[in-house]
Design a protein around this motif. Sequence first.
Motif, PDB file in Angstrom:
ATOM      1  N   LEU A   8     -42.521 -46.946 -45.523  1.00  0.00           N
ATOM      2  CA  LEU A   8     -41.347 -47.423 -45.067  1.00  0.00           C
ATOM      3  C   LEU A   8     -41.779 -49.013 -45.263  1.00  0.00           C
ATOM      4  N   ARG A   9     -40.751 -49.810 -46.312  1.00  0.00           N
ATOM      5  CA  ARG A   9     -41.033 -51.075 -46.682  1.00  0.00           C
ATOM      6  C   ARG A   9     -40.051 -51.837 -45.740  1.00  0.00           C
ATOM      7  N   VAL A  10     -40.649 -52.909 -45.023  1.00  0.00           N
ATOM      8  CA  VAL A  10     -39.893 -53.886 -44.218  1.00  0.00           C
ATOM      9  C   VAL A  10     -40.182 -55.219 -44.750  1.00  0.00           C
ATOM     10  N   LEU A  11     -39.248 -56.003 -44.794  1.00  0.00           N
ATOM     11  CA  LEU A  11     -38.859 -57.235 -45.147  1.00  0.00           C
ATOM     12  C   LEU A  11     -39.218 -58.132 -43.773  1.00  0.00           C
ATOM     13  N   CYS A  12     -40.113 -58.853 -43.596  1.00  0.00           N
ATOM     14  CA  CYS A  12     -40.432 -59.313 -42.315  1.00  0.00           C
ATOM     15  C   CYS A  12     -40.188 -60.751 -42.023  1.00  0.00           C
ATOM     16  N   VAL A  13     -40.677 -61.632 -43.214  1.00  0.00           N
ATOM     17  CA  VAL A  13     -40.600 -63.080 -42.855  1.00  0.00           C
ATOM     18  C   VAL A  13     -40.081 -63.735 -44.063  1.00  0.00           C
ATOM     19  N   SER A  14     -39.116 -64.620 -43.680  1.00  0.00           N
ATOM     20  CA  SER A  14     -38.663 -65.446 -45.116  1.00  0.00           C
ATOM     21  C   SER A  14     -38.957 -66.910 -44.544  1.00  0.00           C
ATOM     22  N   ASP A  15     -39.160 -67.791 -45.678  1.00  0.00           N
ATOM     23  CA  ASP A  15     -39.414 -69.271 -45.190  1.00  0.00           C
ATOM     24  C   ASP A  15     -39.206 -70.257 -46.423  1.00  0.00           C
ATOM     25  N   GLY A  16     -39.001 -71.315 -46.533  1.00  0.00           N
ATOM     26  CA  GLY A  16     -38.755 -72.281 -47.469  1.00  0.00           C
ATOM     27  C   GLY A  16     -40.020 -72.546 -48.333  1.00  0.00           C
ATOM     28  N   SER A  17     -40.980 -72.172 -48.062  1.00  0.00           N
ATOM     29  CA  SER A  17     -42.297 -72.441 -48.884  1.00  0.00           C
ATOM     30  C   SER A  17     -42.389 -71.531 -50.179  1.00  0.00           C
ATOM     31  N   SER A  18     -42.869 -72.184 -51.040  1.00  0.00           N
ATOM     32  CA  SER A  18     -43.132 -71.274 -52.445  1.00  0.00           C
ATOM     33  C   SER A  18     -44.601 -71.027 -52.240  1.00  0.00           C
ATOM     34  N   GLU A  19     -45.485 -71.539 -51.401  1.00  0.00           N
ATOM     35  CA  GLU A  19     -46.931 -71.292 -51.408  1.00  0.00           C
ATOM     36  C   GLU A  19     -47.069 -69.994 -50.980  1.00  0.00           C
ATOM     37  N   PRO A  20     -48.123 -69.262 -51.757  1.00  0.00           N
ATOM     38  CA  PRO A  20     -48.219 -67.766 -51.172  1.00  0.00           C
ATOM     39  C   PRO A  20     -48.786 -67.790 -49.776  1.00  0.00           C
ATOM     40  N   PRO A  21     -48.582 -66.641 -49.167  1.00  0.00           N
ATOM     41  CA  PRO A  21     -49.135 -66.563 -47.602  1.00  0.00           C
ATOM     42  C   PRO A  21     -50.677 -66.411 -47.701  1.00  0.00           C
ATOM     43  N   ARG A  22     -51.218 -66.801 -46.410  1.00  0.00           N
ATOM     44  CA  ARG A  22     -52.408 -66.631 -46.290  1.00  0.00           C
ATOM     45  C   ARG A  22     -52.890 -66.342 -45.032  1.00  0.00           C
ATOM     46  N   ARG A  23     -54.077 -65.874 -44.700  1.00  0.00           N
ATOM     47  CA  ARG A  23     -54.432 -65.444 -43.317  1.00  0.00           C
ATOM     48  C   ARG A  23     -55.230 -66.685 -43.028  1.00  0.00           C
ATOM     49  N   THR A  24     -55.075 -66.888 -41.758  1.00  0.00           N
ATOM     50  CA  THR A  24     -55.881 -68.057 -41.190  1.00  0.00           C
ATOM     51  C   THR A  24     -56.927 -67.783 -39.971  1.00  0.00           C
ATOM     52  N   ASP A  25     -57.850 -68.439 -39.863  1.00  0.00           N
ATOM     53  CA  ASP A  25     -58.851 -68.117 -38.620  1.00  0.00           C
ATOM     54  C   ASP A  25     -58.267 -68.843 -37.592  1.00  0.00           C
ATOM     55  N   VAL A  26     -57.919 -68.217 -36.281  1.00  0.00           N
ATOM     56  CA  VAL A  26     -57.479 -68.612 -35.246  1.00  0.00           C
ATOM     57  C   VAL A  26     -58.431 -68.548 -33.995  1.00  0.00           C
ATOM     58  N   GLY A  27     -58.464 -69.219 -33.048  1.00  0.00           N
ATOM     59  CA  GLY A  27     -59.194 -69.331 -31.885  1.00  0.00           C
ATOM     60  C   GLY A  27     -58.396 -68.509 -30.766  1.00  0.00           C
ATOM     61  N   SER A  28     -59.239 -68.057 -29.976  1.00  0.00           N
ATOM     62  CA  SER A  28     -58.827 -67.326 -28.452  1.00  0.00           C
ATOM     63  C   SER A  28     -57.640 -67.768 -27.945  1.00  0.00           C
ATOM     64  N   GLU A  29     -57.465 -69.168 -27.879  1.00  0.00           N
ATOM     65  CA  GLU A  29     -56.550 -69.900 -27.330  1.00  0.00           C
ATOM     66  C   GLU A  29     -55.330 -70.226 -28.193  1.00  0.00           C
ATOM     67  N   ASP A  30     -55.392 -69.945 -29.424  1.00  0.00           N
ATOM     68  CA  ASP A  30     -54.180 -70.413 -30.453  1.00  0.00           C
ATOM     69  C   ASP A  30     -53.022 -69.465 -30.053  1.00  0.00           C
TER      70      ASP A  30
END
Length: 83
Positions: A8-30
């Motif tokens: 099942l393919r789901v298109l989930c988020v579109s944005d205006g940036s041409s930069e590839p998506p990347r995971r980020t490190d987040v803190g427990s309070e973020d």
Amino acid sequence: MGHVCGELRVLCVSDGSSEPPRRTDVGSEDEHGRGLTLVDALAARWGFEHGPVGKTVWFELSTDTAPEGDEAAPEDDREYEAE
């Protein structure tokens, strides 16, 4: 959203940036920054497509169920791709 041979393919988020998506490190309070980490953990595959303006991130969920007693595929079996 589309369904093809056990996926099942789901298109989930579109944005205006041409930069590839990347995971980020987040803190427990973020309050933001966990979306792609969740997608990577749950999806069989995920990637993104460039559009006329920006990109759309997509993911695929497997609709096949593993036989009882089988463990989920290891993380290394998942695929990431940019289309």
